[in-house]
Write a protein that holds these residues in place. Structure first.
Motif, PDB file in Angstrom:
ATOM      1  N   PHE A  99       0.851  -1.194   0.000  1.00  0.00           N
ATOM      2  CA  PHE A  99       0.000   0.000   0.000  1.00  0.00           C
ATOM      3  C   PHE A  99       0.891   1.250   0.000  1.00  0.00           C
ATOM      4  O   PHE A  99       1.930   1.287   0.653  1.00  0.00           O
ATOM      5  N   HIS A 100       0.440   2.290  -0.711  1.00  0.00           N
ATOM      6  CA  HIS A 100       1.160   3.568  -0.708  1.00  0.00           C
ATOM      7  C   HIS A 100       0.308   4.620  -0.007  1.00  0.00           C
ATOM      8  O   HIS A 100      -0.803   4.914  -0.434  1.00  0.00           O
ATOM      9  N   VAL A 101       0.845   5.217   1.045  1.00  0.00           N
ATOM     10  CA  VAL A 101       0.073   6.143   1.861  1.00  0.00           C
ATOM     11  C   VAL A 101      -0.432   7.338   1.051  1.00  0.00           C
ATOM     12  O   VAL A 101      -1.582   7.776   1.232  1.00  0.00           O
ATOM     13  N   ALA A 102       0.392   7.881   0.153  1.00  0.00           N
ATOM     14  CA  ALA A 102      -0.022   9.067  -0.601  1.00  0.00           C
ATOM     15  C   ALA A 102      -1.117   8.741  -1.610  1.00  0.00           C
ATOM     16  O   ALA A 102      -2.034   9.553  -1.829  1.00  0.00           O
ATOM     17  N   ILE A 103      -1.048   7.573  -2.213  1.00  0.00           N
ATOM     18  CA  ILE A 103      -2.097   7.175  -3.162  1.00  0.00           C
ATOM     19  C   ILE A 103      -3.418   6.983  -2.424  1.00  0.00           C
ATOM     20  O   ILE A 103      -4.475   7.438  -2.884  1.00  0.00           O
ATOM     21  N   GLU A 104      -3.375   6.325  -1.270  1.00  0.00           N
ATOM     22  CA  GLU A 104      -4.606   6.110  -0.504  1.00  0.00           C
ATOM     23  C   GLU A 104      -5.199   7.442  -0.041  1.00  0.00           C
ATOM     24  O   GLU A 104      -6.413   7.638  -0.069  1.00  0.00           O
ATOM     25  N   ILE A 105      -4.336   8.374   0.385  1.00  0.00           N
ATOM     26  CA  ILE A 105      -4.818   9.688   0.816  1.00  0.00           C
ATOM     27  C   ILE A 105      -5.366  10.463  -0.372  1.00  0.00           C
ATOM     28  O   ILE A 105      -6.408  11.142  -0.263  1.00  0.00           O
ATOM     29  N   ALA A 106      -4.716  10.382  -1.514  1.00  0.00           N
ATOM     30  CA  ALA A 106      -5.198  11.070  -2.712  1.00  0.00           C
ATOM     31  C   ALA A 106      -6.581  10.575  -3.115  1.00  0.00           C
ATOM     32  O   ALA A 106      -7.465  11.378  -3.470  1.00  0.00           O
ATOM     33  N   GLN A 115      -9.367  19.975  -2.556  1.00  0.00           N
ATOM     34  CA  GLN A 115      -8.364  20.298  -3.571  1.00  0.00           C
ATOM     35  C   GLN A 115      -7.167  21.081  -3.049  1.00  0.00           C
ATOM     36  O   GLN A 115      -6.178  21.227  -3.756  1.00  0.00           O
ATOM     37  N   LYS A 116      -7.252  21.610  -1.816  1.00  0.00           N
ATOM     38  CA  LYS A 116      -6.132  22.375  -1.258  1.00  0.00           C
ATOM     39  C   LYS A 116      -5.816  21.845   0.142  1.00  0.00           C
ATOM     40  O   LYS A 116      -6.646  21.943   1.042  1.00  0.00           O
ATOM     41  N   VAL A 117      -4.645  21.268   0.275  1.00  0.00           N
ATOM     42  CA  VAL A 117      -4.266  20.681   1.564  1.00  0.00           C
ATOM     43  C   VAL A 117      -2.893  21.183   1.978  1.00  0.00           C
ATOM     44  O   VAL A 117      -2.086  21.624   1.152  1.00  0.00           O
ATOM     45  N   GLY A 118      -2.628  21.119   3.273  1.00  0.00           N
ATOM     46  CA  GLY A 118      -1.296  21.367   3.801  1.00  0.00           C
ATOM     47  C   GLY A 118      -0.716  20.056   4.286  1.00  0.00           C
ATOM     48  O   GLY A 118      -1.455  19.105   4.576  1.00  0.00           O
ATOM     49  N   LEU A 119       0.600  19.991   4.368  1.00  0.00           N
ATOM     50  CA  LEU A 119       1.265  18.766   4.808  1.00  0.00           C
ATOM     51  C   LEU A 119       2.091  19.039   6.057  1.00  0.00           C
ATOM     52  O   LEU A 119       2.947  19.922   6.076  1.00  0.00           O
ATOM     53  N   ILE A 120       1.796  18.291   7.122  1.00  0.00           N
ATOM     54  CA  ILE A 120       2.606  18.301   8.335  1.00  0.00           C
ATOM     55  C   ILE A 120       3.402  17.000   8.336  1.00  0.00           C
ATOM     56  O   ILE A 120       2.817  15.911   8.379  1.00  0.00           O
ATOM     57  N   ALA A 121       4.723  17.099   8.268  1.00  0.00           N
ATOM     58  CA  ALA A 121       5.523  15.879   8.090  1.00  0.00           C
ATOM     59  C   ALA A 121       6.953  16.113   8.577  1.00  0.00           C
ATOM     60  O   ALA A 121       7.291  17.186   9.070  1.00  0.00           O
ATOM     61  N   THR A 122       7.772  15.090   8.411  1.00  0.00           N
ATOM     62  CA  THR A 122       9.189  15.203   8.748  1.00  0.00           C
ATOM     63  C   THR A 122       9.931  15.939   7.623  1.00  0.00           C
ATOM     64  O   THR A 122       9.447  16.002   6.483  1.00  0.00           O
ATOM     65  N   GLU A 123      11.116  16.430   7.944  1.00  0.00           N
ATOM     66  CA  GLU A 123      11.953  17.058   6.914  1.00  0.00           C
ATOM     67  C   GLU A 123      12.208  16.093   5.763  1.00  0.00           C
ATOM     68  O   GLU A 123      12.238  16.487   4.596  1.00  0.00           O
ATOM     69  N   LYS A 127      11.423  16.680   1.772  1.00  0.00           N
ATOM     70  CA  LYS A 127      12.485  16.609   0.770  1.00  0.00           C
ATOM     71  C   LYS A 127      12.209  15.509  -0.253  1.00  0.00           C
ATOM     72  O   LYS A 127      12.501  15.670  -1.447  1.00  0.00           O
ATOM     73  N   SER A 128      11.654  14.409   0.185  1.00  0.00           N
ATOM     74  CA  SER A 128      11.317  13.325  -0.725  1.00  0.00           C
ATOM     75  C   SER A 128      10.294  13.769  -1.767  1.00  0.00           C
ATOM     76  O   SER A 128      10.340  13.366  -2.930  1.00  0.00           O
ATOM     77  N   ASN A 129       9.341  14.606  -1.341  1.00  0.00           N
ATOM     78  CA  ASN A 129       8.390  15.287  -2.233  1.00  0.00           C
ATOM     79  C   ASN A 129       7.359  14.368  -2.892  1.00  0.00           C
ATOM     80  O   ASN A 129       6.648  14.776  -3.805  1.00  0.00           O
ATOM     81  N   TYR A 130       7.251  13.133  -2.435  1.00  0.00           N
ATOM     82  CA  TYR A 130       6.323  12.224  -3.115  1.00  0.00           C
ATOM     83  C   TYR A 130       4.867  12.621  -2.902  1.00  0.00           C
ATOM     84  O   TYR A 130       4.022  12.363  -3.765  1.00  0.00           O
ATOM     85  N   PHE A 131       4.531  13.255  -1.772  1.00  0.00           N
ATOM     86  CA  PHE A 131       3.149  13.680  -1.565  1.00  0.00           C
ATOM     87  C   PHE A 131       2.728  14.677  -2.645  1.00  0.00           C
ATOM     88  O   PHE A 131       1.668  14.526  -3.263  1.00  0.00           O
ATOM     89  N   LYS A 132       3.546  15.706  -2.867  1.00  0.00           N
ATOM     90  CA  LYS A 132       3.211  16.697  -3.899  1.00  0.00           C
ATOM     91  C   LYS A 132       3.099  16.040  -5.266  1.00  0.00           C
ATOM     92  O   LYS A 132       2.178  16.327  -6.038  1.00  0.00           O
ATOM     93  N   ARG A 133       4.044  15.188  -5.583  1.00  0.00           N
ATOM     94  CA  ARG A 133       4.095  14.557  -6.895  1.00  0.00           C
ATOM     95  C   ARG A 133       2.850  13.701  -7.154  1.00  0.00           C
ATOM     96  O   ARG A 133       2.231  13.782  -8.224  1.00  0.00           O
ATOM     97  N   LYS A 136      -0.614  15.795  -7.022  1.00  0.00           N
ATOM     98  CA  LYS A 136      -0.770  16.630  -8.218  1.00  0.00           C
ATOM     99  C   LYS A 136      -1.451  15.854  -9.331  1.00  0.00           C
ATOM    100  O   LYS A 136      -2.234  16.413 -10.108  1.00  0.00           O
ATOM    101  N   GLN A 137      -1.185  14.552  -9.400  1.00  0.00           N
ATOM    102  CA  GLN A 137      -1.815  13.713 -10.419  1.00  0.00           C
ATOM    103  C   GLN A 137      -3.319  13.612 -10.225  1.00  0.00           C
ATOM    104  O   GLN A 137      -4.057  13.283 -11.150  1.00  0.00           O
TER     105      GLN A 137
END
Length: 230
Positions: A99-106, A115-123, A127-133, A136-137
């Motif tokens: 399972f991928h957490v960002a796909i499930e959340i998307a 359509q507009k969210v903020g992200l509270i996460a670790t540094e 930096k990994s940026n997978y949530f935005k990536r 965005k899809q």
């Protein structure tokens, strides 16, 4: 059987399992979701590696995946958002789905027309940026806090990991309630220990958040329910 790659941290793993139990609402032991848990708190710090190239967690992450597969797991969930930095590498070396957490959340946000969210996460997760990536899809805009606020979030995460849930929650709330982020519809709690702190501080705070552990638990429950019905 669902394999749980946990220990990052231990509290988040227990919280994930509790969510899965609560969702099942079984009337007997036999109605609950079968799980195999590999909890390895000794996996090196994920964020430290991504940000500063500390000890690489990947070898132990892959070892845990292989242990779960050997134990009979049919799919794997990782209740640690930062560990998803290695998701593609782990999937490439796994014979079962993960399972991928960002796909499930998307998928959840899309269903709710958010359509507009903020992200509270670790540094590391920023930096990994997978949530935005990934979001965005799905046409979802992700806002990151500024650098000073990220440092406040990291201080809060460290406090939570040390067991100071209320102090950690207060640091998170200083960021989440700032006027700079007033257009955000929901905050993604992109570290699986954050819901523990906010729930301990004030249960109602979670209504403005997307709880990554809750989303992962729901995805696992639905997967098991569909599999059991066939």
């Amino acid at each position: 059987m669902i394999g749980v790659l946990g220990g990052m941290g231990p509290m988040a793993t227990i919280d994930f399992l509790q969510r899965l139990i609560d969702l099942t609402n079984g009337r007997s032991d036999q109605e609950h979701v079968p799980t195999l848990v590999c909890s390895l708190p000794q996996i090196p710090d994920r964020s430290s590696y991504i940000v500063a190239k500390g000890e690489d967690p990947y070898p132990l992450l892959l070892d845990a995946i292989n242990r779960l597969i050997s134990g009979g797991a049919e799919s794997i969930v990782i209740p640690c958002c930062t560990a998803h930095h290695w998701y593609d590498m782990l999937v490439d070396n796994s014979s079962i789905p993960i399972f991928h957490v960002a796909i499930e959340i998307a998928e959840y946000l899309k269903a709710k027309n958010i359509q507009k969210v903020g992200l509270i996460a670790t540094e590391g997760t920023y930096k990994s940026n997978y949530f935005k990536r990934i979001l965005k899809q799905y046409g979802i805009e992700v806002t990151y806090p500024n650098n000073l606020d990220i440092q406040m979030i990291m201080a809060g995460i460290r406090q939570i990991k040390h067991g100071s849930l209320n102090l950690g929650a207060k640091n998170l709330l200083r960021v989440m309630n700032h006027k700079n982020y007033s257009e955000i519809q929901k905050w993604i709690l992109g570290c699986t220990e954050l819901p523990l702190a906010l729930r301990s501080f004030n249960q109602e705070l979670l209504s403005g958040c997307v709880d990554s552990n809750e989303i992962l638990a729901r995805a696992c429950f639905e997967y098991w329910e569909n599999k059991a019905s066939k």
